[in-house]
Design an enzyme around this catalytic site. Sequence first.
Site, PDB file in Angstrom:
ATOM      1  N   HIS A 135      -8.348   0.695   1.574  1.00  0.00           N
ATOM      2  CA  HIS A 135      -8.209   0.577   3.028  1.00  0.00           C
ATOM      3  C   HIS A 135      -9.114   1.564   3.766  1.00  0.00           C
ATOM      4  O   HIS A 135      -8.665   2.360   4.596  1.00  0.00           O
ATOM      5  CB  HIS A 135      -6.751   0.789   3.448  1.00  0.00           C
ATOM      6  CG  HIS A 135      -6.379  -0.022   4.668  1.00  0.00           C
ATOM      7  ND1 HIS A 135      -5.159  -0.616   4.831  1.00  0.00           N
ATOM      8  CD2 HIS A 135      -7.091  -0.311   5.790  1.00  0.00           C
ATOM      9  CE1 HIS A 135      -5.114  -1.246   5.997  1.00  0.00           C
ATOM     10  NE2 HIS A 135      -6.280  -1.075   6.599  1.00  0.00           N
ATOM     11  N   GLU A 139       0.852  -1.187   0.000  1.00  0.00           N
ATOM     12  CA  GLU A 139       0.000   0.000   0.000  1.00  0.00           C
ATOM     13  C   GLU A 139       0.885   1.233   0.000  1.00  0.00           C
ATOM     14  O   GLU A 139       1.896   1.277   0.709  1.00  0.00           O
ATOM     15  CB  GLU A 139      -0.900   0.006   1.239  1.00  0.00           C
ATOM     16  CG  GLU A 139      -1.899  -1.141   1.269  1.00  0.00           C
ATOM     17  CD  GLU A 139      -2.826  -1.117   2.482  1.00  0.00           C
ATOM     18  OE1 GLU A 139      -2.785  -0.117   3.244  1.00  0.00           O
ATOM     19  OE2 GLU A 139      -3.587  -2.071   2.672  1.00  0.00           O
TER      20      GLU A 139
END
Length: 310
Positions: free
Chosen positions: A278, A260
């Site tokens: 997320h 990420e």
Amino acid sequence: MIKILVTDGMEKNAVNKLKAQGFEVEEKFYEREELKEKIQEIDVIVVRSATKIDKDIINQALKTNKLKLIIRAGVGLDNIDVLYAEKNGINVRNTAGASTNAVAELVLGQMLVLARQIKIANMTLKDGIWNKKNLKGLEIQGKTLGIIGFGRIARNLANKAHLLGMNILYTDLIACIDENDAYTCTDLDTILREADYITIHTPLTEDTRNLIDAQCFEKMKDTAFLINCARGGIVVEEDLLEALNNNKIGGAALDCFVDEPNPIKDLLQHPLVSVTPHIGAATYEAQDRIGMEIVDIVNDRFAIIKDMVI
């Protein structure tokens, strides 16, 4: 004055409340080398997932011994070396219950997206394709939900899914929970074989890293859906992509990724995968609760010291 550094953002009302109580609050993200210097000046650091507090950063804080509290504005602590911090007298806390409902609702929402092919319907209709005949979906009522890890979020989800008519299987690395006879505690293999929807609710640890791999996908129904709104790294993404491409499972929904904010593009663009960046805890209500819980944690830790300073 007690200094608090908020590196990855925090709800404004909570920040203002801390300031009104006499704490000095700085809201700024520091790159790693800058953080090594800054952490020597502060008493509290509040982080989300972007800031990593590892042994090296903690050692820099120990040069002045000012840092007394690390707060994770969320649940997972995999970006913090908790054992090393606690060993050196730095308390580590998280806001465990504040985002419970928000994450559970996202998982439930993703289950419905997968069941009714909402992603594909949305994409094709935007391309001008009236694809009604090819978008026959499924109902979640009567289906089996398999839950891996049975903490707060998982139990909240189980309650919602049960009310919608789903059968609940769960497994937990610690122990079965006897609080509800309507849910069946079992092992991971049984969940993989029998569940129509499998959702992950464990922290990322050495025991859970790469937990869901190619062998797991071989055991799953070819119509089963996998949902991961816990942590990237629990699922082997390359194995998931291969399973999708070979029709070994029906689809997946991912809110977290190994890399990420740069996930594997083939996963992001896969027609059988619903993805979100997320956002499990990203509701106004959850962020309000997280902010207020941080205020409580700070006050609990520094109430006596603050009174003495003032």
